[in-house]
Design a protein around this motif. Structure first.
Motif, short mmCIF file in Angstrom:
data_model
loop_
_atom_site.label_atom_id
_atom_site.label_comp_id
_atom_site.label_asym_id
_atom_site.label_seq_id
_atom_site.Cartn_x
_atom_site.Cartn_y
_atom_site.Cartn_z
N UNK A 99 0.83 -1.20 0.00
CA UNK A 99 0.00 0.00 0.00
C UNK A 99 0.86 1.26 0.00
N UNK A 118 -2.35 9.84 0.25
CA UNK A 118 -1.63 10.05 1.51
C UNK A 118 -1.87 8.95 2.52
N UNK A 119 -3.11 8.53 2.68
CA UNK A 119 -3.32 7.55 3.75
C UNK A 119 -2.70 6.21 3.40
N UNK A 120 -2.77 5.84 2.12
CA UNK A 120 -2.16 4.55 1.76
C UNK A 120 -0.65 4.62 1.93
N UNK A 167 0.10 4.53 5.54
CA UNK A 167 -0.17 3.19 6.04
C UNK A 167 1.01 2.28 5.72
N UNK A 219 3.82 2.91 8.06
CA UNK A 219 3.55 2.37 9.39
C UNK A 219 3.67 0.85 9.39
N UNK A 220 3.14 0.24 8.34
CA UNK A 220 3.15 -1.22 8.26
C UNK A 220 4.57 -1.76 8.37
N UNK A 236 6.09 -1.25 11.87
CA UNK A 236 5.63 -2.19 12.91
C UNK A 236 6.15 -3.60 12.62
N UNK A 240 7.88 7.82 10.24
CA UNK A 240 6.42 7.86 10.06
C UNK A 240 5.82 9.06 10.78
N UNK A 268 4.11 12.55 9.17
CA UNK A 268 2.79 13.13 9.47
C UNK A 268 2.92 14.60 9.85
N UNK A 319 2.97 16.73 6.88
CA UNK A 319 1.70 17.06 6.24
C UNK A 319 1.12 18.35 6.82
#
Lengths: 517, 692
Positions: free
Chosen positions: A348, A419-421, A424, A427-428, A431, A442, A446, A449
């Motif tokens: 993503x 942006x969100x993908x 994400x 972040x993925x 983690x 990450x 943000x 932005x």
């Protein structure tokens, strides 16, 4: 459809002399319609090919280099569609803007004659219109070649072919800036040529390392395992740097604010989102797809480099007074987002990065058009001399707000979907790897932005809101040639923001395949 | 799940659930077209669509009473496997009704308030967009879709706060020329809109991080899907990410609901038209944060019931709520702008709601706190909308935002006077007759009986805030309606302006809400009982949260107060008494001059100065997040970008090339002898190499 991609790429090139002749003999408007026709036809070909699935075409070329081919797959199709979509729409926009520019330049040149001869000459309207016709013929011819170069690059299936197209888009770009740019345009044009060419040469070095060690330049023959270990990393770095110059990431961005600030606005609107993003395409194709193991090693550096670019571009954009330079720094920042997404190394995240290309093209396209309208209608590009224009040019203001929202990543514009993908993905990986650095990047991403939002909103405030200075009382809305293209893009970004599957449908399966998920 | 509810097929319910939020958007989209045809028609269309949306919401009420829920999904982003949907459960249905009907009344008010404005089409567009976005938040069945509404609300607030984008002097807020720590305390509409958007964006960024964390582990954004299978929570909890994820989501609510420390945008939001302020404070924007917490809290509580602990989440909500309630309440006591007083009051009241939602999660009886929070949301929505609209009338009539420019208006504006008293009594919590009293009392009760170790300090803060609330409300009413007329009003009257009542379309909406505050207040306890029952069923059926039924034995209170905690009742009665009494002494009876009183003592005057300067929070935020980054960017731009990059690399390269050209040029002397000399030397060199 046979030869669809071949037509889409070479028709504009082959017909560009005709555009020149039409412009010269018949005038700007016929040249504009002719250019529009060619590009519209090519765009339709591209869209039809995309709808029929992955399209490939191969043509014989030379012994040494391999095949000359075109490939329109999940990665290339969003790029291809956006490049031609923008090019087609901006043809309309070009007409009033370039006529304005030609008039300016005619006055400038005549003024020079006046001063050297020492006596004034009446400007004959026929000589002016001849001048404009000749120049617009040349402009549209160069424009076609420029568009074709960009498309060729993203459809290439061969390293040398890629390089050739990569350079082909540079040459008309140089002329467009050097002939009709603002400010010290020849110097800036040279700067553009020099820096991006230097980048391209580094890129070529990387290509040669790979191609010579494999004995083939065809994409199909590139297998990471067959490349000797000692040159693998070196070539990947060379390619990254070469493409990094094109993308104007931090430290290689020297040329971009100058060139985007100076170029004629329709060209800025093409250069900024469409052309520099091709650097990102190169990274996707050449590094992510072909050199996955090397990419895994490099990804964290892309990530950090992207983050630095995001923040740096945003911070510099805060400081600009020239509206086009502000947008240029904003483009640098946006390229940072893309690189940041590429560095996330997740499906993503990579899809989001490609979506960012699309959404940046739409959003920044709109904003550059806004800048152009202001340049034509107000006659200044300094933000400090603007203000309160929303009432005078409502359509421009509305479109600019939509473009700004796209850049800020506010739903329902496509910016949010990118942006969100993208975040994400970041972040993925953070983690899954349990990586502290990635968790920090990450978070800082943000924060960036918020920075993006700040400079964009501040720009809108200073241009469109607040008190209307007295010297702007007479300002009028731009013509339909200029506002309609903005409205098309603004509509598209909202549609895409609500229904992103238009592109995700192609991007995500491709990214899944590339990352072997 | 039944396919039929009250004789209606479920599809009809589902389609009205969709319509609730789609209708305002449709209206917004057609608004520019209607504006082109007739400016006059825009108002009717806008109000009509708001009404239809509210009716759609009302049509679902029977379903809420039956504790049914509609969950209807359509495909959205197939390539990621995401669906869009509506989730109409009792929580969202009641909320949608609150939002829908209050917005409808505010829209009617706007037809009067905005009459003759040139940009009326733009106004209606954004109002409808605002309502649609809020209803989208309320009815969405997943977090991503909520975020669409969430940002839509932010966007609409940005557009409406800076609605008068010409930045005329009369549209500013704050006192001109006043500075706090070197920062101007005087804001233009466009500045205020930007501030609101960016500040709430800070919250949104946190929210999106929380959302993505949950999506990463759960693979879904859906509220019901998250509840259905909770293995994700176990995994997250094991990695220590569950609480951070929910706290980050709460960060979004902090921004939107203007809670500490992201509260400062709310004050400047007063630059918008007053109808917008009413909408932001009563129905849309700030209530979104509370609603989000209400959506999430049962989920988190259900998880903790299943052994996955997330107490810190509720503790943070509790603390943030308590701090905000007190902090903003205090500031409300000293401000001289009527809208700002109301804005501070909103922040403070939202703090109450947060506080009680936090305590709900920390107590055994979740439903008590939950109901209390929601009840307070409803009663606050009514009286605050009414107060704001009434304040708008005052501004409209007097032409000044300062209460010091009003005074003695009770004779001239009798209706507004009466309605403001009714709504104001609601805010003060006048005993037994107002909704505000019952909802505040149930908050006190829920806190007091929670059994949490912090219950007592929090209870103290809550009561103290109630005293403050009663005081500043009385102060506001006293300053506006009592005493003698101010110089400003006298001057206006001398100039021939007649101070008169606001037009019908304006006073009717706030009249309705003021009357409702009293009417529902009269039956407050049974209203609360009804809500309590709905939520008990809802929490049981949807989340498996069972409340413990323990009868209160031998209550010392009379029969009609059955179920009320005596301590809470005493506290709310005395808070009302003390606060109103003090307010009466200073501002209605005017027995003591407040200015003299404050200046009588260094302690009072210092305290007054600190709260008047907003605890310096706003100035500090500006210094840290506006001035410093700009200063840093300027430094980098000057000393790195322009020097190292531009001058160093571009010009440096140019110079280097020029210099090397000169060096090479130097060899082109044109002197034959020197050429011959070099030629000879070279030849000699080659010969030598060949020989060796």
């Amino acid at each position: 459809m046979e030869y669809a991609l071949l037509q889409a790429v070479f028709l504009p090139l082959l017909l560009s002399p005709i555009a020149y002749i039409i412009g010269r003999k018949l005038g700007t408007t016929p040249a504009m319609w002719f250019t529009f026709g060619i590009l519209l036809y090519s765009t339709i070909l591209i869209i039809l090919s995309v709808l029929s699935g992955t399209t490939e075409e191969h043509y014989p070329w030379t012994e040494q280099f391999g095949e000359f081919g075109f490939l329109l797959d999940g990665l290339a199709s969003p790029f291809a569609i956006i490049i031609y979509l923008l090019s087609t729409i901006l043809v309309f926009y070009s007409k009033p803007y370039m006529i304005h520019r030609f008039h300016e330049q005619y006055a400038e040149e005549n003024h020079e004659i006046v001063s050297t001869n020492g006596h004034s000459t009446l400007i004959e309207s026929s000589s002016l219109s001849n001048y404009v016709n000749a120049k617009s013929g040349l402009y549209f011819a160069l424009y076609l070649v420029f568009a074709m170069g960009m498309l060729g690059t993203v459809l290439s299936t061969n390293l040398i072919e890629f390089y050739v197209f990569f350079e082909v888009m540079l040459i008309p770009g140089f002329f467009l800036v050097a002939l009709w740019g603002a400010g010290p345009r020849r110097k800036i044009g040279l700067m553009f040529l020099l820096w991006t060419h230097a980048g391209a040469v580094v890129l070529l070095l990387g290509f040669l390392m790979i191609g010579l060690s494999l004995g083939s330049f065809d994409f199909a023959d590139i297998h990471e395992s067959e490349i000797p270990q000692n040159i693998l990393m070196l070539s990947a770095i060379a390619i990254s740097i070469g493409l990094g110059v094109k993308m104007a990431v931090f430290m290689y961005h020297i040329w971009l604010p100058w060139v985007h600030g100076s170029a004629p606005t329709p060209i800025s609107a093409l250069l900024s989102p469409a052309m520099i993003g091709i650097g990102a395409y190169g990274i996707f194709r050449l590094i992510v797809e072909f050199l996955p193991n090397t990419f895994a090693d490099l990804s964290i550096w892309f990530h950090i480099w992207g983050l630095v670019t995001m923040i740096y571009g945003g911070a510099m954009a805060l400081m600009q007074d020239d509206i086009k330079r502000l947008l240029a720094y904003s483009s640098i920042s946006q390229m940072g987002y893309i690189l940041f997404g590429i560095g996330s190394m997740s499906v993503l995240g990579l899809s989001g990065a490609e979506m960012m290309y699309v959404t940046h093209a739409l959003g920044k396209g709109i904003l550059f058009m806004m800048a152009g309208i202001i340049i034509v209608k107000v006659g200044t590009r300094n933000i400090s001399q603007l203000g309160g224009l929303a009432g005078k040019m409502p359509i421009t203001a509305v479109c600019a707000v939509i473009g700004a929202l796209t850049i800020m990543g506010v739903p329902p514009t496509s910016g949010f979907m990118g942006e969100w993908t993208l975040f994400y993905g970041a972040l993925e990986t953070a983690i899954k790897d349990g990586s502290t650095i990635r968790a920090v990047t990450f978070g800082l991403g943000l924060v960036a932005t918020v920075l993006t939002m700040s400079y964009i909103l501040w720009m809108l405030k200073r241009v469109f809101f607040g008190k209307l200075p007295e010297h702007l009382e007479h300002v009028k809305e731009g013509s339909w040639y200029m506002t309609a293209p903005m409205m098309v893009l603004a509509g598209f970004t909202v549609v895409l923001g609500i229904y992103p599957d238009i592109f995700f449908k192609q991007i995500i399966p491709y990214m899944n395949g590339v990352l072997g998920v | 799940m039944t396919t039929e509810v009250l004789g209606l097929p479920l599809e009809i319910g589902a389609s009205s659930a969709w319509l609730i939020w789609i209708l305002p958007f449709i209206a917004a989209l057609i608004m520019p077209g209607i504006g082109k045809i007739s400016k006059h028609a825009t108002g009717y269309v806008a109000v009509g669509f708001a009404l239809m949306s509210a009716i759609s919401a009302a049509s679902l009420i029977p379903m809420a009473l039956e504790a049914h829920e509609i969950h209807d999904q359509i495909s959205w982003i197939d390539s990621i496997g995401l669906k869009a949907g509506v989730l109409a459960d009792p929580l969202s249905i009641i909320m949608a009704n609150v939002v829908g009907w209050i917005s409808f009344l505010i829209m009617i008010y706007s037809t009067g308030y905005m009459k003759g404005d040139k940009s009326i089409t733009r106004f209606w567009f954004w109002m409808l967009f605002f309502i649609g976005s809020m209803q989208l938040i309320v009815l969405s069945d997943n977090l991503l879709q909520v975020f669409f509404g969430w940002e839509g609300v932010g966007l609409a607030s940005y557009a409406l706060i800076s609605f008068w984008y010409r930045d005329k002097k009369k549209d500013h807020v704050g006192v001109e020329g006043r500075t706090v720590l070197g920062m101007l305390d005087y804001y233009a509409p466009t500045h205020a809109g930007m501030k609101a958007f960016i500040m709430t964006k800070v919250g949104d960024v946190m929210m999106i991080a929380g959302m993505l964390l949950i999506f990463l582990f759960a693979g879904t954004f859906g509220f019901r899907e998250l509840m259905h299978d909770t293995t994700w929570a176990t995994t997250m909890s094991a990695q220590g990410l569950l609480v951070p994820a929910f706290v980050l989501l709460f960060g979004g609510a902090i921004g939107k609901s203007a809670q500490f420390p992201l509260n400062e945008w709310l004050l400047e939001a007063m630059t918008g038209p007053t109808a917008v302020s009413a909408l932001i404070h009563a129905a849309t924007m700030v209530k979104a944060g509370v609603f989000l917490v209400m959506r999430l809290a049962p989920l988190v509580f259900a998880l903790s019931a299943a052994g996955i602990l997330a107490d810190q989440f509720f503790e943070i909500i509790l603390i943030v709520g308590a701090v905000t309630a007190l902090l903003l309440g205090l500031q409300g006591m000293v401000n001289s702008e009527i809208k700002k007083v109301l804005a501070y009051s909103t922040g403070s009241q939202i703090g109450y709601m947060m506080m009680v939602l936090g305590i709900a999660g920390l107590s055994q009886q979740f439903v008590n706190g939950y109901t209390a929070g929601f009840f307070h949301l409803i009663s606050h929505a009514m009286f605050k909308a009414s107060l704001f609209m009434a304040a708008g009338s005052l501004l409209h009539v007097v032409g000044s935002r300062f209460m010091t420019d009003m005074g003695g208006l009770r004779k001239n504006m009798k209706k507004t006077y009466a309605f403001m008293w009714a709504a104001g009594l609601g805010l003060m919590g006048a005993p037994f007759i107002t909704t505000g009293f019952w909802s505040k009392d149930s908050i006190f009760g829920a806190i007091y009986t929670s059994g949490h170790p912090w219950a007592l300090p929090i209870f103290t803060i809550a009561v103290l805030t109630a005293v403050i609330t009663a005081f500043y409300t009385t102060r506001m009413l006293g300053l506006v309606f009592f005493g003698s007329k101010s110089k400003h009003v006298k001057k206006m009257e001398a100039e021939g302006h007649h101070i008169h009542e606001a037009p019908l379309s304006m006073w009717v909406p706030y009249g309705i809400l003021a009357v409702l505050t009293i009417v529902i207040g009269l039956v407050g306890l049974s209203f609360e009982g009804g809500l309590h029952e709905i939520f008990t069923n809802y929490l049981e059926e949807s989340f498996g949260i069972y409340s413990v039924h323990n009868e209160i034995e031998n209550s010392i209170l009379p029969g009609f107060l059955d179920g009320i905690n005596p301590v809470a009742l005493t506290a709310s009665l005395s808070a009302f008494g003390i606060g109103t009494g003090l307010g009466y002494v200073f501002y209605i009876g005017r027995w003591v001059d407040p200015v003299q009183f404050v200046n009588s003592n260094i302690l009072f005057s210092t305290f007054h100065k600190v709260i008047l300067n907003r605890f310096y929070l706003n100035a500090i935020i500006y210094w840290c997040f506006v001035v410093s980054p700009l200063w840093l960017s300027r430094g980098v731009f000057r000393y790195f970008e322009q020097t190292a990059i531009d001058y160093g690399m571009n010009n440096g390269l140019q110079k280097a090339v020029g210099w090397s050209a000169k060096v090479v040029q130097g060899t082109q002397t044109g002197v034959t002898q020197s050429y011959l000399f070099v030629f000879g030397a070279g030849l000699l060199f080659v010969v030598l190499i060949l020989l060796i």
